[in-house]
Scaffold this active site. Structure first.
Site, PDB file in Angstrom:
ATOM      1  N   HIS A 185       0.820  -1.214   0.000  1.00  0.00           N
ATOM      2  CA  HIS A 185       0.000   0.000   0.000  1.00  0.00           C
ATOM      3  C   HIS A 185       0.858   1.270   0.000  1.00  0.00           C
ATOM      4  O   HIS A 185       0.447   2.290  -0.530  1.00  0.00           O
ATOM      5  CB  HIS A 185      -1.003  -0.029   1.151  1.00  0.00           C
ATOM      6  CG  HIS A 185      -2.111  -0.994   0.878  1.00  0.00           C
ATOM      7  ND1 HIS A 185      -2.097  -2.266   1.362  1.00  0.00           N
ATOM      8  CD2 HIS A 185      -3.210  -0.893   0.092  1.00  0.00           C
ATOM      9  CE1 HIS A 185      -3.174  -2.901   0.905  1.00  0.00           C
ATOM     10  NE2 HIS A 185      -3.860  -2.095   0.143  1.00  0.00           N
ATOM     11  N   ARG A 236     -10.783   3.134  -1.706  1.00  0.00           N
ATOM     12  CA  ARG A 236     -10.332   2.416  -0.505  1.00  0.00           C
ATOM     13  C   ARG A 236     -10.718   3.253   0.713  1.00  0.00           C
ATOM     14  O   ARG A 236      -9.942   4.086   1.182  1.00  0.00           O
ATOM     15  CB  ARG A 236      -8.815   2.232  -0.524  1.00  0.00           C
ATOM     16  CG  ARG A 236      -8.291   1.243  -1.560  1.00  0.00           C
ATOM     17  CD  ARG A 236      -6.780   1.074  -1.417  1.00  0.00           C
ATOM     18  NE  ARG A 236      -6.250   0.001  -2.223  1.00  0.00           N
ATOM     19  CZ  ARG A 236      -5.776   0.155  -3.467  1.00  0.00           C
ATOM     20  NH1 ARG A 236      -5.794   1.335  -4.034  1.00  0.00           N
ATOM     21  NH2 ARG A 236      -5.298  -0.887  -4.130  1.00  0.00           N
ATOM     22  N   ARG A 292     -15.577   0.790  -1.471  1.00  0.00           N
ATOM     23  CA  ARG A 292     -15.292  -0.446  -0.741  1.00  0.00           C
ATOM     24  C   ARG A 292     -15.378  -0.156   0.743  1.00  0.00           C
ATOM     25  O   ARG A 292     -14.797   0.834   1.214  1.00  0.00           O
ATOM     26  CB  ARG A 292     -13.884  -0.935  -1.103  1.00  0.00           C
ATOM     27  CG  ARG A 292     -13.550  -2.264  -0.480  1.00  0.00           C
ATOM     28  CD  ARG A 292     -12.241  -2.785  -0.995  1.00  0.00           C
ATOM     29  NE  ARG A 292     -11.114  -2.081  -0.394  1.00  0.00           N
ATOM     30  CZ  ARG A 292      -9.848  -2.346  -0.697  1.00  0.00           C
ATOM     31  NH1 ARG A 292      -9.563  -3.257  -1.616  1.00  0.00           N
ATOM     32  NH2 ARG A 292      -8.871  -1.700  -0.114  1.00  0.00           N
ATOM     33  N   GLU A 344     -10.600 -11.439  -4.273  1.00  0.00           N
ATOM     34  CA  GLU A 344      -9.172 -11.282  -3.985  1.00  0.00           C
ATOM     35  C   GLU A 344      -8.636 -12.403  -3.100  1.00  0.00           C
ATOM     36  O   GLU A 344      -7.455 -12.436  -2.771  1.00  0.00           O
ATOM     37  CB  GLU A 344      -8.900  -9.917  -3.345  1.00  0.00           C
ATOM     38  CG  GLU A 344      -9.729  -9.623  -2.109  1.00  0.00           C
ATOM     39  CD  GLU A 344      -9.503  -8.209  -1.557  1.00  0.00           C
ATOM     40  OE1 GLU A 344      -8.493  -7.582  -1.909  1.00  0.00           O
ATOM     41  OE2 GLU A 344     -10.340  -7.751  -0.765  1.00  0.00           O
ATOM     42  N   ASN A 385      -4.042  -7.733  -6.449  1.00  0.00           N
ATOM     43  CA  ASN A 385      -2.940  -7.538  -5.493  1.00  0.00           C
ATOM     44  C   ASN A 385      -2.953  -8.628  -4.431  1.00  0.00           C
ATOM     45  O   ASN A 385      -1.931  -9.254  -4.143  1.00  0.00           O
ATOM     46  CB  ASN A 385      -3.053  -6.171  -4.805  1.00  0.00           C
ATOM     47  CG  ASN A 385      -3.129  -5.037  -5.799  1.00  0.00           C
ATOM     48  OD1 ASN A 385      -2.748  -5.214  -6.953  1.00  0.00           O
ATOM     49  ND2 ASN A 385      -3.627  -3.897  -5.376  1.00  0.00           N
ATOM     50  N   ASP A 386      -4.133  -8.831  -3.848  1.00  0.00           N
ATOM     51  CA  ASP A 386      -4.225  -9.888  -2.836  1.00  0.00           C
ATOM     52  C   ASP A 386      -4.407 -11.259  -3.464  1.00  0.00           C
ATOM     53  O   ASP A 386      -3.910 -12.257  -2.929  1.00  0.00           O
ATOM     54  CB  ASP A 386      -5.375  -9.589  -1.861  1.00  0.00           C
ATOM     55  CG  ASP A 386      -4.950  -8.584  -0.814  1.00  0.00           C
ATOM     56  OD1 ASP A 386      -3.861  -8.759  -0.241  1.00  0.00           O
ATOM     57  OD2 ASP A 386      -5.686  -7.613  -0.591  1.00  0.00           O
ATOM     58  N   ARG A 440       3.032  -9.526  -0.564  1.00  0.00           N
ATOM     59  CA  ARG A 440       3.137  -8.377  -1.484  1.00  0.00           C
ATOM     60  C   ARG A 440       4.014  -7.260  -0.939  1.00  0.00           C
ATOM     61  O   ARG A 440       4.409  -6.358  -1.665  1.00  0.00           O
ATOM     62  CB  ARG A 440       1.734  -7.845  -1.839  1.00  0.00           C
ATOM     63  CG  ARG A 440       0.933  -7.375  -0.667  1.00  0.00           C
ATOM     64  CD  ARG A 440      -0.533  -7.168  -1.013  1.00  0.00           C
ATOM     65  NE  ARG A 440      -0.825  -5.832  -1.475  1.00  0.00           N
ATOM     66  CZ  ARG A 440      -2.051  -5.313  -1.528  1.00  0.00           C
ATOM     67  NH1 ARG A 440      -3.101  -6.040  -1.162  1.00  0.00           N
ATOM     68  NH2 ARG A 440      -2.257  -4.107  -1.947  1.00  0.00           N
ATOM     69  N   CYS A 462      -9.686  -4.203 -10.332  1.00  0.00           N
ATOM     70  CA  CYS A 462      -9.135  -2.989  -9.729  1.00  0.00           C
ATOM     71  C   CYS A 462      -7.749  -3.209  -9.130  1.00  0.00           C
ATOM     72  O   CYS A 462      -7.155  -2.286  -8.583  1.00  0.00           O
ATOM     73  CB  CYS A 462     -10.079  -2.437  -8.663  1.00  0.00           C
ATOM     74  SG  CYS A 462     -10.314  -3.554  -7.285  1.00  0.00           S
TER      75      CYS A 462
HETATM   76  C1  PEP Z   1      -6.370  -5.867  -4.360  1.00  0.00           C
HETATM   77  O1  PEP Z   1      -6.143  -6.654  -3.446  1.00  0.00           O
HETATM   78  O2  PEP Z   1      -6.103  -6.107  -5.563  1.00  0.00           O
HETATM   79  C2  PEP Z   1      -6.962  -4.552  -4.077  1.00  0.00           C
HETATM   80  C3  PEP Z   1      -7.304  -3.726  -5.042  1.00  0.00           C
HETATM   81  O3  PEP Z   1      -7.101  -4.199  -2.764  1.00  0.00           O
HETATM   82  P1  PEP Z   1      -5.910  -3.618  -1.844  1.00  0.00           P
HETATM   83  O4  PEP Z   1      -4.753  -3.299  -2.766  1.00  0.00           O
HETATM   84  O5  PEP Z   1      -6.420  -2.428  -1.159  1.00  0.00           O
HETATM   85  O6  PEP Z   1      -5.613  -4.748  -0.919  1.00  0.00           O
HETATM   86 MG    MG Z   2      -6.928  -6.300  -1.468  1.00  0.00          MG
END
Ligand code: PEP
Ligand code: MG
Length: 585
Positions: free
Chosen positions: A197, A304, A341, A440, A463-464, A474, A511
């Site tokens: 993040h 977010r 979200r 995710e 991402n997750d 990550r 996303c």
């Molecule tokens: C993801 O996990 O791809 C996502 C968009 O959420 P975050 O990056 O906030 O975990």
């Molecule tokens: Mg996520």
């Protein structure tokens, strides 16, 4: 700025692109720099008095924070500050510090630092986990006391000069937000991967960031001249005149390139063969809304909302804060949809502050929808805000970290209670929103057919999804080479989710950061994705990429890519297809 010392080139991971030239400010050292300063015997009493004043001041500050935390978050969090305050009441700690000042005739900072180390050694060797956890409280309270002693206000960043390059071991997302809004031109840190993040925030704020710079915090001294190249992952300390000129040239060319791309903002987001793609924006900070509009976003594909909290922590946003923020987003994007979200707190995002407990493995812990369902008083305020903000607007509510159908059902039951309460109070609100979930967690992807029966839309959070599927943290720069969006396991999951969404008439977007990386655009469109949500600053580049693609041929090429056995093979297969495409004239 040419330096007397020899230049030193460090190679790390470039995770937020761009070039910056400035001077280093070492964050961690600033926070905890403690020297041993001998004190004349005549000044010892005054030094002890200074310690007592600082201890008292720290207690007052902790008490104020405890009160606020208690009012807003309940006993759990307040307990942390109470425990920290009690450590300061503990005569064995404070007396021991005073004793050191007197017997060693040293400054209070040094005495606090040494006594804290002594105590921490004891805590760390204790069998009881509970007592070992007190070690974290002691670390926090020691830092707080040292800051007061050094006259550095809590989180006081305003004395930063201009052209500052922040060098640190680590940077939390909230520190990145606060620093990024000062005159910081770049970050150079030791830890973090491309989808952490902190990296996402640096990109949001258009600040170059290089991570994976082992030992950089010890190597750099305050005010060292430096260049940060977030595109190639390079940091140059004490650059020569020639290097400064070369990078200044690069910075200028990048600016010009950005300007050219910006001009595509008003062009339609349509492929070369006329397929319309909905390109939306991911937003973390309210100031990104302007960029989203400027770059022609067709709605927000992810807000977010936890950043509302991160900015105000330890205070929670009020119901009115929720309403006004969401309305602003909805109105400025109207008639396009805005996907808000619900809080994805927990994991690495403020787990300790909200939950008041340390978790062995927070990323697999009480996070996202699990946490909000477990803290109804926090969730209720957010839902009331959402339902009120949605009146007459195109609101889509999205749940994070869903791993099972029961969580959606539990949400619906809770939402019904909140609506009944609003009804009783006679407050106007909307029932007319779309409900969706992030895909995710691998389990959610694998039962997308089941979950599709319960919701209006999916948004794929790569991402997750990648982190959990490939067992690659990550945030960990040491394993970032394994973080491969083109891994066949990931592509198969995305394909399955898209198939389930299509079969059940559920809207689907992506996303995760994969959507904002132009290397993957062709493959995603080839798999049938027609809605992407990317950071506002990536919109021009992705739109440009889409406008250059012939979507009709992509499905067949994608099929071939999906038969490959490794990320490298998929990449080669895709590259060879794209190389055969006619270039855009
Ligand atoms: C993801 O996990 O791809 C996502 C968009 O959420 P975050 O990056 O906030 O975990
Ligand atoms: Mg996520």
């Amino acid at each position: 700025m040419d330096s007397k010392q020899d230049p030193q080139i460090l190679q790390g991971l470039g995770v937020s692109p761009g070039v910056a030239i400035g001077r280093a400010v070492c964050l961690s050292i600033h926070h905890l720099e403690v020297y041993r300063i001998p004190i004349p015997a005549a000044d010892v009493d005054a030094e002890v008095a200074r310690l007592r004043d600082a201890t008292q001041q720290t207690r007052i500050e902790l008490e104020a924070t405890r009160k606020r935390a208690h009012e807003q978050l309940g006993d759990g969090l307040a307990g942390i500050f109470e425990a920290q305050s009690m450590l300061l009441e503990d005569a064995s700690f404070v007396n021991r510090v005073e004793e050191r000042i007197r017997t060693e005739q040293v400054n209070a900072e040094w005495a606090v630092h040494k006594v804290s180390e002594e105590f921490l050694d004891r805590f760390d060797n204790l069998e009881s986990e509970h007592l070992r956890e007190r070690g974290d409280d002691l670390r926090d309270v020691t830092r707080h006391l040292l800051r007061v002693l050094q006259g550095i206000a809590h989180h006081e960043l305003s004395e930063l000069g201009s052209d500052v390059i922040i060098v640190a071991h680590d940077l939390t997302p909230s520190e990145a937000v606060r620093l990024g809004r000062q005159r910081v031109v770049a970050f150079a840190i030791e830890t973090g991967g491309p989808t952490s993040h902190t990296s996402i925030i640096a990109r949001d704020l258009n600040i170059p960031l290089v991570t994976g710079l082992d030992g950089v915090a010890d190597l750099v001294t305050d005010d060292d001249p430096a260049i940060v190249d977030g595109t190639d992952g390079i940091v140059i300390l004490h650059p020569l005149k020639g290097q400064l000129a070369e990078y200044a040239g690069r910075r200028k060319r990048q600016g010009e390139q950005e300007q050219r791309l910006l001009e595509t903002g008003s062009l339609p987001c349509v492929s070369r063969d006329g397929v319309a793609i909905q390109l939306m924006a991911n937003i973390d900070l309210p100031e990104e809304l302007d960029d989203a509009s400027r770059f022609g976003a067709a709605g927000l594909g992810l807000y977010r909302s936890e950043f509302l909290y991160i900015e105000r922590a330890p205070e929670l946003p009020t119901e009115d804060d929720h309403v006004s923020t969401y309305r602003r987003f909805l109105d400025s994007m109207s008639p396009h949809p805005v996907l808000i979200r619900t809080f994805d707190l927990g994991g690495r995002k403020l787990a300790r502050e909200v939950m008041a407990t340390d978790e062995e493995n927070p990323v697999l812990g009480l996070r996202g929808i699990r946490l909000t369902l477990a803290r109804p008083h926090i969730f209720k305020t957010q839902l009331r805000g959402l339902f009120r903000a949605g009146v007459g607007r195109n609101l889509w509510i999205m749940l994070p970290m869903v791993s099972a159908r029961d969580e959606i059902l539990a949400f619906r039951a809770f939402a019904a209670e909140v609506m009944a309460e609003l009804d009783r109070e006679g407050i106007e609100f909307s029932r007319d929103f779309k409900l969706g979930i992030m895909i995710e967690v691998p389990a959610a992807a694998m039962i997308a057919d089941v979950l599709a029966q319960e919701v209006d839309f999916f948004s794929i959070g790569t991402n997750d999804l990648i982190q959990y599927s490939l067992a690659v943290d990550r945030n960990n720069e040491h394993v970032s080479y394994l973080y491969r969006p083109l891994h066949p396991a990931i592509l198969r999951m995305i394909r399955f989710v898209l198939d389930c969404a299509r079969d059940s008439d559920v809207e689907v977007s992506m996303c995760g950061e994969m959507a904002g990386d132009q290397r993957y655009t062709a493959l995603l469109l080839g798999m049938g994705l027609r809605r992407l949500s990317v950071s506002p600053r990536s919109i021009p580049e992705i739109k440009n990429q889409i406008r250059g693609l012939e979507v009709s041929g992509l499905a067949e090429a994608t099929e071939r890519c999906l038969t490959m056995g490794s990320a490298a093979e998929v990449e080669r297969c895709l590259d060879s297809y794209l190389a055969r495409q006619e270039p855009l004239t």
